[in-house]
Scaffold this motif. Sequence first.
Motif, mmCIF file in Angstrom:
data_model
loop_
_atom_site.group_PDB
_atom_site.id
_atom_site.type_symbol
_atom_site.label_atom_id
_atom_site.label_comp_id
_atom_site.label_asym_id
_atom_site.label_seq_id
_atom_site.Cartn_x
_atom_site.Cartn_y
_atom_site.Cartn_z
ATOM 1 N N ASP A 464 0.849 -1.195 0.000
ATOM 2 C CA ASP A 464 0.000 0.000 0.000
ATOM 3 C C ASP A 464 0.883 1.244 0.000
ATOM 4 O O ASP A 464 1.633 1.497 0.947
ATOM 5 C CB ASP A 464 -0.902 -0.014 1.249
ATOM 6 N N ASP A 465 0.826 2.035 -1.051
ATOM 7 C CA ASP A 465 1.670 3.220 -1.166
ATOM 8 C C ASP A 465 1.282 4.315 -0.181
ATOM 9 O O ASP A 465 2.128 5.064 0.291
ATOM 10 C CB ASP A 465 1.612 3.789 -2.594
ATOM 11 N N ARG A 466 -0.017 4.420 0.107
ATOM 12 C CA ARG A 466 -0.482 5.490 0.993
ATOM 13 C C ARG A 466 -1.271 4.886 2.147
ATOM 14 O O ARG A 466 -2.467 4.644 2.048
ATOM 15 C CB ARG A 466 -1.348 6.488 0.219
ATOM 16 N N LEU A 467 -0.565 4.638 3.232
ATOM 17 C CA LEU A 467 -1.199 4.032 4.396
ATOM 18 C C LEU A 467 -1.947 5.097 5.186
ATOM 19 O O LEU A 467 -1.367 6.078 5.627
ATOM 20 C CB LEU A 467 -0.146 3.377 5.297
ATOM 21 N N LYS A 468 -3.241 4.896 5.366
ATOM 22 C CA LYS A 468 -4.046 5.874 6.083
ATOM 23 C C LYS A 468 -3.998 5.605 7.577
ATOM 24 O O LYS A 468 -4.120 4.480 8.031
ATOM 25 C CB LYS A 468 -5.492 5.845 5.579
ATOM 26 N N ILE A 469 -3.828 6.687 8.328
ATOM 27 C CA ILE A 469 -3.762 6.617 9.789
ATOM 28 C C ILE A 469 -4.907 7.421 10.373
ATOM 29 O O ILE A 469 -5.179 8.540 9.937
ATOM 30 C CB ILE A 469 -2.411 7.168 10.293
ATOM 31 N N LYS A 470 -5.596 6.848 11.352
ATOM 32 C CA LYS A 470 -6.655 7.568 12.065
ATOM 33 C C LYS A 470 -6.459 7.353 13.559
ATOM 34 O O LYS A 470 -5.984 6.300 13.998
ATOM 35 C CB LYS A 470 -8.043 7.070 11.645
ATOM 36 N N THR A 471 -6.849 8.337 14.341
ATOM 37 C CA THR A 471 -6.740 8.256 15.797
ATOM 38 C C THR A 471 -8.075 8.610 16.422
ATOM 39 O O THR A 471 -8.692 9.603 16.044
ATOM 40 C CB THR A 471 -5.669 9.234 16.322
ATOM 41 N N MET A 472 -8.527 7.778 17.345
ATOM 42 C CA MET A 472 -9.760 8.033 18.081
ATOM 43 C C MET A 472 -9.414 8.260 19.552
ATOM 44 O O MET A 472 -9.495 7.340 20.381
ATOM 45 C CB MET A 472 -10.738 6.862 17.922
ATOM 46 N N GLY A 473 -8.974 9.485 19.873
ATOM 47 C CA GLY A 473 -8.583 9.803 21.242
ATOM 48 C C GLY A 473 -7.470 8.885 21.713
ATOM 49 O O GLY A 473 -6.558 8.539 20.966
ATOM 50 N N THR A 474 -7.548 8.467 22.984
ATOM 51 C CA THR A 474 -6.569 7.509 23.506
ATOM 52 C C THR A 474 -7.121 6.089 23.470
ATOM 53 O O THR A 474 -6.508 5.172 24.023
ATOM 54 C CB THR A 474 -6.178 7.857 24.957
#
Length: 568
Positions: A464-474
Amino acid sequence: MGITMKTSLELRNHLKSIDHRGYPAYKDLKGQYDFKDYVLSIDHVQGDPFASPSRLSVWVKKEKAGFPADFYNTPEKRVTMQDHLTRLFAKWVAGGSFQAKGSGKSGLLSVSRCGQQVLERTALRVKDGDVTLRFEAGFPANGRTINARELDKMLFDILPDCVRKSLYYSNIDKNKLKTAICLCEDQQYIREQLPKLGLCAFLANGVILPRESGVSERPMKGAVAFASPESLQVTLKLPNRGEVSGMGIPKGITLFVGGGYHGKSTILQALQNGVYNHIGGDGRELVITDSSAFKLRAEDGRSITGVDISPFIKNLPNKKDTVHFSTEDASGSTSQAANLMEALEGGSSLILIDEDTSATNFMVRDQLMAQVISSGEEPITPFISRVRGMYEDLGVSSIIVAGSSGSFFHVADTIIQMKEYVPIDITKKAKEAASGYPAEADGGRFPAFNASRRPKPDAALRKDDRLKIKTMGTSEISLSRENVELRYLEQLKDQEQSAALAHLLKYAQLKMMDGKKDLRQIGDFLENQLDQKGLESLFDRGDVSAQLARPRKQEILACINRYRRLEM
């Protein structure tokens, strides 16, 4: 800095030329601009007014910033200074920020919101006296049409004033910065003294442990100030405060007991947060804990990959391998066993446990149950049978909170009763009472175990060339749509730490996991890299996230261990 620098006048003229044009014209602003006293860098421009804000940075050279070298000549003092200046800039931005008339995030100016802990952040970095500040700005628009006059006001009126008031030594309250640095020196001194004194934690007399509410980190007004029992009192001579006395918790096995609502869990929470330095006024500034301490708990439903839990669980009826134990849906006991073995694998030398968040069958097995269910029918060797061997053979101490079971009286070295938030040393009294009751079987020496798991790379991530990162608080992060639950890592204090964990997991997967390095080596390598190069080193290009805070090695490894596609 490697890029052709433009003048602030060129930026101003460019803004005038794109006023009322379509929003994508903002993209041409990307670059660096000389404002004479500092350099403004527009690092990333948002795609539209409703997208995540644009990322900007300010670079002030050492000669202009003017901060004394002895304020940043150790890593701890540097982080404290960075934290102080970030808070200062945030204060001025809050006073000068405005919501421009327009759509989406128009006019937003923001920097990291620091909590009670002092954490290293990408928001601000001091290197050899130069100061780099990273922040976010919502480029103003009417609909999706550029409102350049409002952005001009942000970049030429509001921002310069905030920079001058927070990033120049000549303009700030020098006493407040000096006070923060002095506190840091005292905290670091205590931390360094702990192993020399045979202690795993220290709580100074007068600290305020209770918080004002369950959702607040601020100290409770009118709370009982902490006072050490005489038998455990230690006096230290701090570099700045001079003599300070308080309770030293010795290495070994320490038990906190007492009635409900008398402060047992409160003191444990203070100790688990004592791995971090705290700001002045927090109340827990001089609660200092072994920095490798790990808060252990049950974690039903977590994923486990190849962990040796055999010191605690073996001979399962389904013949499942517990030397290389894997599951997608752990029980309370198997999750707590795995959490502990992973903590040992990661080098923790202090385990913190509250029986309220533990699996009962992992912690103890009473005599009546042992009579009814023979040891041959029970696959679990409880923690109480291993805790002594864990200390004597591995050098790993334990601090345990127990409110309903006296079973640990036999194995504890120190027993402290919390009564109305006041600690009382009842070791002798509790030992005498326990002598009339049978002790749990001692498990003897702590068994040898496999602490060398070598993770393989996730092939899907590398495609995957563009790895998506998401964060939901802690609570949770997501890497390429694979969620990693973090909600039970109680020493994770800031959502920016969670965001950093997502980037660290990505970095480890893409650049370190090769089936040859074990997890401890990976953790040590990452920690050393962060020490030497900072969180910025996780990014290939100069477009560094402005909102990351450094987690400990313990949380980095815990995050990797909870990645459901982990393979060994």
